[in-house]
Motif scaffolding. Structure first.
Motif, PDB file in Angstrom:
ATOM      1  N   ASP A   4      42.864  29.413  32.020  1.00 42.38           N
ATOM      2  CA  ASP A   4      42.781  30.681  31.972  1.00 42.38           C
ATOM      3  C   ASP A   4      41.524  31.668  31.541  1.00 42.38           C
ATOM      4  OD1 ASP A   4      42.084  30.012  29.264  1.00 42.38           O
ATOM      5  OD2 ASP A   4      43.922  31.081  28.502  1.00 42.38           O
TER       6      ASP A   4
ATOM      7  N   GLU B 256      39.313  32.908  33.635  1.00 42.72           N
ATOM      8  CA  GLU B 256      39.382  33.835  34.760  1.00 42.72           C
ATOM      9  C   GLU B 256      39.882  35.267  33.884  1.00 42.72           C
ATOM     10  OE1 GLU B 256      38.035  30.264  36.556  1.00 42.72           O
ATOM     11  OE2 GLU B 256      39.811  30.872  35.681  1.00 42.72           O
ATOM     12  N   ALA B 257      41.118  35.080  33.406  1.00 34.02           N
ATOM     13  CA  ALA B 257      42.033  36.071  33.172  1.00 34.02           C
ATOM     14  C   ALA B 257      41.501  36.438  31.717  1.00 34.02           C
ATOM     15  CB  ALA B 257      43.593  35.589  33.236  1.00 34.02           C
ATOM     16  N   ARG B 258      41.140  35.588  30.935  1.00 41.13           N
ATOM     17  CA  ARG B 258      40.834  35.940  29.819  1.00 41.13           C
ATOM     18  C   ARG B 258      39.276  36.203  29.455  1.00 41.13           C
ATOM     19  NH1 ARG B 258      39.466  32.290  25.800  1.00 41.13           N
ATOM     20  NH2 ARG B 258      39.800  30.593  27.171  1.00 41.13           N
TER      21      ARG B 258
ATOM     22  N   GLU C 162      43.953  30.195  39.595  1.00 41.34           N
ATOM     23  CA  GLU C 162      45.366  30.317  40.327  1.00 41.34           C
ATOM     24  C   GLU C 162      46.481  30.717  39.244  1.00 41.34           C
ATOM     25  OE1 GLU C 162      48.281  27.483  43.150  1.00 41.34           O
ATOM     26  OE2 GLU C 162      46.030  27.683  43.742  1.00 41.34           O
ATOM     27  N   GLY C 163      46.112  31.774  38.613  1.00 44.28           N
ATOM     28  CA  GLY C 163      47.149  32.317  37.811  1.00 44.28           C
ATOM     29  C   GLY C 163      47.451  31.455  36.553  1.00 44.28           C
ATOM     30  N   GLY C 164      46.465  30.737  36.071  1.00 42.67           N
ATOM     31  CA  GLY C 164      46.576  30.107  34.671  1.00 42.67           C
ATOM     32  C   GLY C 164      46.933  28.752  35.028  1.00 42.67           C
ATOM     33  N   LYS C 165      47.312  28.346  36.176  1.00 41.58           N
ATOM     34  CA  LYS C 165      47.799  26.824  36.527  1.00 41.58           C
ATOM     35  C   LYS C 165      46.581  25.783  36.202  1.00 41.58           C
ATOM     36  CE  LYS C 165      51.467  27.678  39.852  1.00 41.58           C
ATOM     37  NZ  LYS C 165      51.611  27.565  41.511  1.00 41.58           N
TER      38      LYS C 165
ATOM     39  N   HIS D  17      39.975  27.775  42.375  1.00 42.66           N
ATOM     40  CA  HIS D  17      41.047  28.573  42.911  1.00 42.66           C
ATOM     41  C   HIS D  17      41.075  29.789  41.779  1.00 42.66           C
ATOM     42  CE1 HIS D  17      43.419  25.417  45.491  1.00 42.66           C
ATOM     43  NE2 HIS D  17      42.130  25.498  45.574  1.00 42.66           N
TER      44      HIS D  17
END
Length: 340
Positions: free
Chosen positions: A229, A231-233, A223-226, A220
């Motif tokens: 991380d 993807e975001a980092r 999924e917002g870090g669940k 996912h």
């Protein structure tokens, strides 16, 4: 096989003579011959008697024409499969040997030199057995790393792309443990590989503005870090940097959505975080037409996306589809370079 022939033929390395390479090379020529197709001429480097025995085993109409120089290929190709004479070994399908590995290595070295010297328009490599090659002094992880070394290219810039009729995928990390992937994935890795892939699609496939899709690492997309991380980092910032440079990039796309038919229509190549994320969909969709393409080299290089298959060698069951696709793709890439 008629039609205007290009200035230079393709060189094909024999691969391990105990594997399926010799028979699928002969079967590819035979299929082109029977189809009456206008084909880009190609020659095999070494293994005249190996090829003769493999063709006989399969009952193929594949006359062999010994040649001494690559430039003889255009004339010889209309009479049979040209073979650059001088290298050979016994044909022992399914039973690899040091003699066979030496033939595979010598064929690879000679074929590569033909491409680097401009005697061949491109190189198609048949499958080799890395363990067997190591026993005769081959100290590279694989053929791709060898080609990078000989071509004077940083191994990190020799990018493996798997290509079929409806899908192209690039694993950003290749032969490493899955547990190592999160540590190895970096913004620099994504940027470096994406630039090479985009340049390769332009140069070798004639795609003026390549569309790249970049896969997520985690389910996912984290999924917002669940679920992680990265993807975001790492991945999203790399995508933003590529867009700033003018590249057409989407992502991070969850792996379970990246290969749906509708998704595949929206990109020219998918950059994946690890080996199986890239190879499973390619092999599931297009196993018999999958081609391993090396981007970032000064020469054209393709290979069928499978191994030596010692277990079925000499049994007349190996499908030549991937070898034929590799030959056709190398010809198309060479033509694209000539036009560009």
């Amino acid at each position: 096989m008629n039609g205007a022939a290009p200035a230079f033929p393709l060189a094909i390395s024999l691969g391990d003579p105990a594997g399926i390479g010799p028979e699928i090379i002969c079967a590819s020529y035979d299929r082109l011959r029977r189809e009456g197709a206008a084909a880009h001429p190609f020659f095999v480097v070494g293994g005249l008697e190996v090829l003769r025995a493999a063709a006989e085993m399969r009952g193929l109409d594949c006359p062999l024409v010994p040649i001494a120089e690559a430039h003889e290929t255009e004339f010889a190709f209309h009479a049979g499969l040209p073979v650059l004479a001088g290298l050979d070994a016994p044909y022992t399908p399914g039973t690899p040997s040091a003699q066979g590995a030496q033939l595979a290595l010598s064929s690879l070295q000679w074929a590569t030199r033909q491409a680097l010297d401009g005697e061949a328009a491109g190189l198609v490599t048949a499958p080799v057995a890395k363990a067997e090659l190591a026993q005769v002094g081959f100290n590279h992880p694989g053929q791709t790393e060898y080609l990078a070394d000989v071509c004077g290219v940083d191994p990190r810039d020799a990018v493996m792309m798997l290509a079929g009729p409806s899908l192209r995928t690039v694993p950003l990390t290749v032969h490493v443990a899955l547990a190592e992937v999160p540590r190895l994935v970096s913004q620099d890795l994504i940027l470096r590989k994406a630039r090479i892939v985009a340049a390769g699609l332009q140069r070798d496939f004639g795609i003026e503005r390549p569309r790249l899709a970049i896969a997520a690492l985690n389910p996912h997309a984290g999924e917002g870090g669940k679920f992680g991380d990265e993807e975001a980092r790492i991945i999203a910032p790399a995508i933003a940097a590529l867009r700033t440079e003018g590249f057409d990039v989407t992502g991070p796309v969850p792996g379970d959505a990246l290969f749906l038919p509708r998704a595949r229509a929206g990109y020219d190549a998918a950059l994946c975080m690890y080996h199986d994320q890239a190879l499973i969909p390619l092999k599931a969709l297009e196993f018999d037409e999958g081609v391993n393409v090396t981007l970032g080299l000064p020469i054209v290089r393709t290979s069928p996306d499978h191994g030596t298959a010692f277990d079925i060698a000499g049994r007349n069951v190996a499908d030549p589809g991937a070898m034929l696709a590799a030959i056709r793709m190398a010809a198309a890439m060479a033509a694209a370079r000539q036009r560009g």
